[in-house]
Enzyme design. Structure first.
Site, PDB file in Angstrom:
ATOM      1  N   ARG A  45       0.787  -1.240   0.000  1.00  0.00           N
ATOM      2  CA  ARG A  45       0.000   0.000   0.000  1.00  0.00           C
ATOM      3  C   ARG A  45       0.818   1.289   0.000  1.00  0.00           C
ATOM      4  O   ARG A  45       0.239   2.377   0.005  1.00  0.00           O
ATOM      5  CB  ARG A  45      -0.985   0.043   1.191  1.00  0.00           C
ATOM      6  CG  ARG A  45      -2.083  -1.014   1.145  1.00  0.00           C
ATOM      7  CD  ARG A  45      -3.014  -0.850   2.343  1.00  0.00           C
ATOM      8  NE  ARG A  45      -4.172  -1.722   2.258  1.00  0.00           N
ATOM      9  CZ  ARG A  45      -4.213  -2.963   2.733  1.00  0.00           C
ATOM     10  NH1 ARG A  45      -3.142  -3.479   3.323  1.00  0.00           N
ATOM     11  NH2 ARG A  45      -5.309  -3.686   2.619  1.00  0.00           N
ATOM     12  N   ASP A  46       2.130   1.212  -0.018  1.00  0.00           N
ATOM     13  CA  ASP A  46       2.924   2.447   0.004  1.00  0.00           C
ATOM     14  C   ASP A  46       4.231   2.263  -0.764  1.00  0.00           C
ATOM     15  O   ASP A  46       5.302   2.670  -0.299  1.00  0.00           O
ATOM     16  CB  ASP A  46       3.190   2.880   1.442  1.00  0.00           C
ATOM     17  CG  ASP A  46       3.554   4.362   1.564  1.00  0.00           C
ATOM     18  OD1 ASP A  46       3.189   5.139   0.652  1.00  0.00           O
ATOM     19  OD2 ASP A  46       4.207   4.751   2.553  1.00  0.00           O
ATOM     20  N   ILE A  47       4.145   1.660  -1.958  1.00  0.00           N
ATOM     21  CA  ILE A  47       5.324   1.518  -2.802  1.00  0.00           C
ATOM     22  C   ILE A  47       5.679   2.886  -3.372  1.00  0.00           C
ATOM     23  O   ILE A  47       4.855   3.533  -4.025  1.00  0.00           O
ATOM     24  CB  ILE A  47       5.053   0.516  -3.951  1.00  0.00           C
ATOM     25  CG1 ILE A  47       4.866  -0.897  -3.388  1.00  0.00           C
ATOM     26  CG2 ILE A  47       6.187   0.542  -4.976  1.00  0.00           C
ATOM     27  CD1 ILE A  47       6.102  -1.485  -2.735  1.00  0.00           C
ATOM     28  N   ASN A  51      10.772   3.987  -0.251  1.00  0.00           N
ATOM     29  CA  ASN A  51      10.648   2.677   0.389  1.00  0.00           C
ATOM     30  C   ASN A  51      11.344   1.566  -0.388  1.00  0.00           C
ATOM     31  O   ASN A  51      11.132   0.392  -0.104  1.00  0.00           O
ATOM     32  CB  ASN A  51       9.167   2.318   0.569  1.00  0.00           C
ATOM     33  CG  ASN A  51       8.536   3.083   1.717  1.00  0.00           C
ATOM     34  OD1 ASN A  51       9.245   3.599   2.580  1.00  0.00           O
ATOM     35  ND2 ASN A  51       7.220   3.178   1.725  1.00  0.00           N
ATOM     36  N   THR A  88       0.671   7.266   0.413  1.00  0.00           N
ATOM     37  CA  THR A  88       1.236   8.525  -0.033  1.00  0.00           C
ATOM     38  C   THR A  88       0.490   8.953  -1.289  1.00  0.00           C
ATOM     39  O   THR A  88       0.539   8.241  -2.297  1.00  0.00           O
ATOM     40  CB  THR A  88       2.741   8.354  -0.337  1.00  0.00           C
ATOM     41  OG1 THR A  88       3.399   7.866   0.839  1.00  0.00           O
ATOM     42  CG2 THR A  88       3.362   9.680  -0.744  1.00  0.00           C
TER      43      THR A  88
END
Length: 208
Positions: A45-47, A51, A88
């Site tokens: 959910r936040d690639i 990260n 994001t």
């Protein structure tokens, strides 16, 4: 583990361009990691560039904190995260921005497309002057085909990245495994690793 390299965000900030070879190798590692996670019921959910860490020619997916936070916040098995738009904004799929409780692993597929586009073009395709403008662009605009922005990107790779960026999740690759198979079918370019200059006169659509 300790990683001697840097994040992709740090390299983008240094304006150090990526070759197509580098990006294809990193995408293989990233999508392979997501296939492993998805098979175990975990959606990242936040690639995003911050990260992804690099070590040599390899990429490591880090910070599964959003996935863990959602799991910890649900008091009982089987409940959904309805109304929770977590991630994001510049790297969130349209259904993720809308806090759609039916959003699944394809939000990570979309984010991989955004990541690949940024690594190859030098900037996010949906950067706006404000978070609201960025989110509006995510929901309504399609970026220019990547091989029109950067001429050394193979058409097959450009088409695959644009496939990942489809607004409707059912129009994207259905799984990380399917995406990985398509990626592996594209020959990695040989020769110089120095990126080609963008094609003159080609501009991308920008948020209003």
């Amino acid at each position: 583990p300790f990683i001697e390299g840097e994040s992709l965000r740090a390299r983008l900030a240094r304006k150090s361009p990526f070759s197509v070879r580098e990006v294809m190798r990193m995408l293989h590692d990233i999508v392979d990691a997501l296939e492993y996670a998805h098979a175990r019921g975990v959606i990242h959910r936040d690639i995003k560039p911050g990260n992804i860490l690099t070590q040599g020619q390899h990429a490591l997916v880090t910070d599964f904190g959003v996935a863990k936070a959602i799991s910890a916040a649900l008091p009982a098995a089987g409940m959904t995260a309805s109304g929770m738009a977590i991630g994001t904004p510049a790297y969130m799929a349209p259904e993720q921005l809308a806090a759609d409780p039916a959003a699944d692993q394809r939000v990570d597929i979309y984010a991989v497309g955004l990541l690949a586009y940024e690594l190859l073009s030098g900037e996010s395709p949906f950067t706006g002057p404000s978070p609201t403008a960025t989110m509006a662009a995510q929901l309504t605009r399609d970026p220019a085909p990547l091989d029109a922005v950067r001429p050394d990107v193979p058409p097959a790779l450009s088409a695959l990245i644009m496939h990942c960026l489809a607004k409707a999740p059912e129009r994207r690759p259905g799984t990380a495994g399917a995406l990985l198979s398509e990626l592996e079918a594209i020959p990695i370019p040989s020769g110089p690793t120095t990126p080609a200059r963008p094609r003159p006169g080609v501009t991308r659509r920008r948020p209003l």
